[in-house]
Every structure is written in C-alpha cells, then in structure tokens.
Design an enzyme around this catalytic site. Structure first.
Site, PDB file in Angstrom:
ATOM      1  N   HIS A  62      99.027  -4.583 -29.367  1.00 47.00           N
ATOM      2  CA  HIS A  62     100.360  -5.123 -29.677  1.00 47.00           C
ATOM      3  C   HIS A  62     101.273  -4.738 -28.514  1.00 47.00           C
ATOM      4  CE1 HIS A  62      99.366  -5.617 -34.068  1.00 47.00           C
ATOM      5  NE2 HIS A  62      98.550  -4.603 -33.794  1.00 47.00           N
ATOM      6  N   PHE A  63     101.662  -5.735 -27.717  1.00 49.99           N
ATOM      7  CA  PHE A  63     102.496  -5.436 -26.543  1.00 49.99           C
ATOM      8  C   PHE A  63     103.978  -5.776 -26.761  1.00 49.99           C
ATOM      9  CE2 PHE A  63      98.874  -5.372 -23.109  1.00 49.99           C
ATOM     10  CZ  PHE A  63      98.470  -4.136 -23.569  1.00 49.99           C
ATOM     11  N   ARG A  64     104.310  -6.232 -27.992  1.00 51.02           N
ATOM     12  CA  ARG A  64     105.711  -6.247 -28.471  1.00 51.02           C
ATOM     13  C   ARG A  64     106.668  -7.237 -27.825  1.00 51.02           C
ATOM     14  NH1 ARG A  64     104.007  -3.904 -32.837  1.00 51.02           N
ATOM     15  NH2 ARG A  64     103.773  -1.658 -32.802  1.00 51.02           N
ATOM     16  N   HIS A 179      93.566  -8.885 -40.681  1.00 50.47           N
ATOM     17  CA  HIS A 179      93.963  -7.532 -41.097  1.00 50.47           C
ATOM     18  C   HIS A 179      93.755  -7.520 -42.602  1.00 50.47           C
ATOM     19  CE1 HIS A 179      96.919  -4.002 -41.111  1.00 50.47           C
ATOM     20  NE2 HIS A 179      96.640  -4.240 -42.378  1.00 50.47           N
ATOM     21  N   HIS A 232      89.907  -3.558 -37.563  1.00 51.68           N
ATOM     22  CA  HIS A 232      90.047  -2.143 -37.961  1.00 51.68           C
ATOM     23  C   HIS A 232      89.593  -1.842 -39.398  1.00 51.68           C
ATOM     24  CE1 HIS A 232      93.728  -4.009 -39.156  1.00 51.68           C
ATOM     25  NE2 HIS A 232      94.477  -3.620 -38.143  1.00 51.68           N
ATOM     26  N   ASP A 303      93.831  -1.137 -31.303  1.00 50.42           N
ATOM     27  CA  ASP A 303      95.018  -1.404 -32.129  1.00 50.42           C
ATOM     28  C   ASP A 303      96.231  -0.690 -31.539  1.00 50.42           C
ATOM     29  OD1 ASP A 303      96.738  -2.366 -34.021  1.00 50.42           O
ATOM     30  OD2 ASP A 303      95.943  -1.183 -35.678  1.00 50.42           O
ATOM     31  N   HIS A 307     105.356   2.561 -31.106  1.00 51.63           N
ATOM     32  CA  HIS A 307     106.713   2.661 -31.675  1.00 51.63           C
ATOM     33  C   HIS A 307     107.384   3.841 -30.983  1.00 51.63           C
ATOM     34  CE1 HIS A 307     105.776  -0.175 -34.915  1.00 51.63           C
ATOM     35  NE2 HIS A 307     104.656   0.485 -35.108  1.00 51.63           N
TER      36      HIS A 307
HETATM   37  O1  DOR Z   1      99.588   0.311 -37.911  1.00 52.34           O
HETATM   38  C1  DOR Z   1      99.722  -0.837 -37.569  1.00 52.34           C
HETATM   39  N1  DOR Z   1     100.637  -1.183 -36.640  1.00 52.34           N
HETATM   40  N2  DOR Z   1      98.968  -1.770 -38.138  1.00 52.34           N
HETATM   41  C2  DOR Z   1      99.232  -3.074 -37.977  1.00 52.34           C
HETATM   42  O2  DOR Z   1      98.600  -3.878 -38.606  1.00 52.34           O
HETATM   43  C3  DOR Z   1     100.323  -3.519 -37.083  1.00 52.34           C
HETATM   44  C4  DOR Z   1     100.640  -2.495 -36.096  1.00 52.34           C
HETATM   45  C5  DOR Z   1     101.957  -2.735 -35.409  1.00 52.34           C
HETATM   46  O3  DOR Z   1     102.152  -3.848 -34.908  1.00 52.34           O
HETATM   47  O4  DOR Z   1     102.786  -1.838 -35.359  1.00 52.34           O
END
Ligand code: DOR
Length: 443
Positions: A62-64, A179, A232, A303, A307
């Site tokens: 996830h590169f946001r 997921h 996962h 994954d 954050h």
């Molecule tokens: O823990 C997680 N974070 N699981 C997910 O399915 C999404 C991911 C996120 O994008 O933060």
C-alpha cells in the site's frame, strides 16, 4: 560475447538449482547463464561470495498515493522497496480516491512514471457499484488484477454482500485477490474490542471471522468458475479449506505473520503490531510455517501498510491497522532461511517464481535466458541490525526495529540496471509497468 553487464562468480538460483554461474545481460535481458569467464562486458558485477536470486516481487503493498501522501507515496514506497532488494510491486487500491475506475488507474500510472524506483502494477478495487466494469478494468495495461475487501479495513473499499462478491467473481477472468474477513461478524463483534488494549484486536477479528469468509469466498469462486488469490492468510482453520481448493485458489502469507505472535507482539509493540487480518498466537504461526513447508503457500507478500507514529499513538481502537514491510521482507525471510526454517529454494519460489507463476507476469521470476535481468543479490552471511533510522518509508518505523537478521540484500538490479548497492540507491527512478501474459498489448 560482449555484454552490457556481466554478473560474475555468484551462486546463482536458476531452474537447474542453486550453483555457481555467471550471468550475461544485454538490452535489459538475460542473454547467457553459465561459465562466462572469458566474456567481455561494459560493466562487471563481482558477485563472489554472494547469492544471485531472481528479483523479489512483493505482490502486496500500500503506497498511499493519491490521498495519504503523509504516510507514503509512490516514490518513497518504491525507494524502500529497492533498498530492501525488491524489484517489482503490486500496489493496492485502497487509496483516496480508491482505484475503482479507469481514470483512477490511469492517474496512478501517470503518477508512477519517472517516480517509481522499481517495476509496478496496480490493483483495481471492487465495489458494489463497479462490478460490471471490473472485466474491462482488469485488462488495462499496468493492472495486476482485481482486489476485493470482503471485510472492511483501512479506507472505504468493501464488497461484503454475497451477491456482490459473486457478481465480481463472474465479471472478468483473471485471478481475483481477496482480503478475506467476514464483515457481518466484524460488525457484530465490535464490542469485543477493549479500549486501550490492542491485545483484543485478534479477539475481535477472530479466527472464525477469517475462516467463515474464506469458506464462503471459495464456494462462490467455485460457483463462478473463477481463480482466486487469498491474501494474507492467518489462521490454521483456513488451511485445510485452501488445501481442498488448490485447483482454483492460491495463497499468500506475510513475513510478520510468520515472525511475530500474540500476545507478545502486542505487549511489546502495542498498536504498532495492529493489522488486518491480525497477528495471532503461536498455534497459527506454527500452522503457517507448516503450510510454507508443505507448499500450500504460493507467495509471501509484505502487506506494506504504513501509518504515521502520530496515528499509531492514538488509543486503540482509534488506531489504524497496518505496518510497513516492503523494505524488510527479504532480510526477515533470509534470516528464517539461515535459521533453517525454510530453504533458499523455497525463498525463491515464494518471493519471485511463485508470483510470476500465479499472476502470469511476463518475462519475470526466473534467472533464465530471455527473461528480464532482475536480480536480488544477497549476502547470506551478512548480519545487521534493522533500525527505524534505515527505513525509507515516510512513516519512519518498522515493527522489526532492533532485530538483528542474518542474510541481507546488497544489490538490486532491475532490467540490467543496478539501482541499489550496499543499502544505498545508485540511480534515479527506473521503474516501468509490469506486463502480464494474459493482457499483452499489441506491439
Ligand atoms: O492492516 C491492514 N492495513 N490491512 C489491510 O487490509 C489494509 C492495510 C492498510 O491499507 O492500512
């Protein structure tokens, strides 16, 4: 013989096994493998004492970008990737806006161009509103397939009603990634969460939440006749269901689910260990290791879900789920190789060949003549401490801070270009979209 690049004297993982072999590269491709000591080359990489492995492909990051660039963006995320030995990534659609339309996919591809350091593909996200469009979206260049969140996690993407899940499975033909957590059960059990205590996270999102969802999606996939990729996987209970569905389902687990365990990880890391589906107790971790050894797991994805500390430092459950991992994926797994928990052959299968096989990545995933010259060159005996200060991800932390691992990527080579050497970037972005055998474009 005159190559652009000659990788000399390494222990090389080819389809024949892992043994000393030189590699000749021209035009970004592997053109010769074997004993090439008399060959000439514009550049020589002395790989003596090192292992030359197919480039690691991380099929879940996830590169946001767009929407949450304060956590990560395509440049910083892919910088972390190549520093960690990763040559290609599949990026997830739960950005803001989510990647659910042609325009959103085109936007990501435009943002990636000349900014990403590794090769890349983007997932199209499934929603109840766009199920009819998924068959077209999954065929766009630069798209690795469709991803559906069956239970809600970070962001707004959700596809939880069985009719919608079936409609998505019937729309399109490529392997669909899920997921797998049951949304109704998550909703019903919110009261299980204890304010301020992330140890309650795996109790809320319990094993039945994962098992029931996986059982249902496997049934729906069979009904639709659609291939599935279960992301996962975290529970012992899902494994026999997946083993009974090997004709249609492939399986991912993560380094953190193989390395950390509850309750210790929550006691030590607090909300920094919080992710979905959760890190569970050692019974599940042991079962996942057995599944790795038995060949039930096809790929290990990080994954990578960064954050900020500020977000993670709030009080559970007001804290976001997810942890970074693209930069630590290879060394964490190589440490497990050194500890005897998996073979180097298995590492190669789980981090490159497996991804190429199950997603049909064109020209990637093995060191063989004609394939792209993507290599993760590792020093299997190098011991080094993982530290937050080394993390290139914008979040600036890792759950593995302070852990000493043996086995480190020391060079990342993408299509013949050495983009990382000795834990530092050596050139600016070189990334290009990954191509897939099912959606090759006219020349
Ligand atoms: O823990 C997680 N974070 N699981 C997910 O399915 C999404 C991911 C996120 O994008 O933060």
């Amino acid at each position: 013989m005159n190559f652009d690049l000659l990788i000399k004297g390494g222990i090389t993982a080819t389809p024949n096994g892992i043994a000393e072999a030189d590699i000749g590269v021209s035009g970004g491709r592997i053109v010769a493998v074997g004993s090439l000591s008399h060959a000439k080359a514009a550049k020589i990489f002395d790989a003596k004492g090192l292992h030359v492995l197919p480039g690691v492909i991380d099929t879940q990051v996830h590169f946001r970008e767009p929407g949450n660039a304060h956590k990560e963006d395509l440049e910083t995320g892919s910088r972390a990737a190549v520093l960690g030995g990763v040559t290609g990534v599949f990026e997830m659609p739960n950005t803001n806006p989510p990647t659910t339309t042609r325009a959103a996919i085109e936007d990501k591809l435009a943002r990636a161009k000349n900014r990403m350091h590794c090769d890349y593909a983007f997932y199209a996200g499934a929603t109840p509103q766009n199920v009819g469009a998924l068959a077209a979206l999954e065929r766009m260049p630069g798209v690795c397939g469709v991803k559906a969140f069956l239970g809600s996690s970070t962001g707004t993407l959700l596809l939880s009603h069985p009719d919608d899940i079936l409609a998505a499975l019937k729309s399109g033909t490529r392997r669909m990634a899920v997921h797998s957590e049951d949304e109704d059960r998550l909703e019903a059990r919110k009261g299980v969460r204890v304010t301020g205590d992330p140890r309650s996270h795996p109790m809320w999102r319990d094993e039945e939440t994962a098992r029931a969802s996986t059982e249902r999606v496997l049934r729906l996939a069979r009904e639709a006749g659609r291939r599935l990729h279960v992301l996962h996987v975290t529970t012992a209970e899902e494994l026999p269901l997946l083993a009974a569905a090997r004709d249609l389902a492939t399986v991912e687990t993560t380094p953190q689910h193989l390395t950390l365990a509850a309750p210790e990880c929550y006691e030590r890391l607090g909300t920094y260990a919080q992710m979905n589906p959760p890190i569970r107790d050692a019974r599940h971790r042991d079962a996942l290791w057995q599944a790795v050894r038995e060949g039930l797991i096809d790929v290990i994805g990080s994954d990578h879900a960064p954050h900020t500390r500020e977000e993670k430092d709030k009080t559970y459950p007001d804290t976001p789920s997810g942890m970074p991992g693209v930069q630590t994926l290879a060394t964490i797994l190589l440490d497990h190789v050194n500890a005897g928990r998996m073979t180097l052959e298995r590492f190669v299968d789980l981090t490159s060949a497996g991804a190429a096989r199950i997603f049909g990545i064109a020209g990637k995933g093995r060191i063989a003549r004609g394939f792209d010259a993507d290599f993760t060159i590792v020093d299997l005996k190098k011991t080094r401490k993982i530290e937050n200060s080394w993390i290139a991800s914008r979040c600036g932390w890792t759950p593995f801070d302070g852990m000493t691992t043996t086995g480190w990527p020391v060079a990342t080579i993408i299509r013949g270009k050495t983009v990382m050497r000795d834990h530092a970037l050596t050139m600016e972005s070189q990334g290009a979209p990954l191509r897939f055998v099912e959606t090759l474009q006219p020349a």
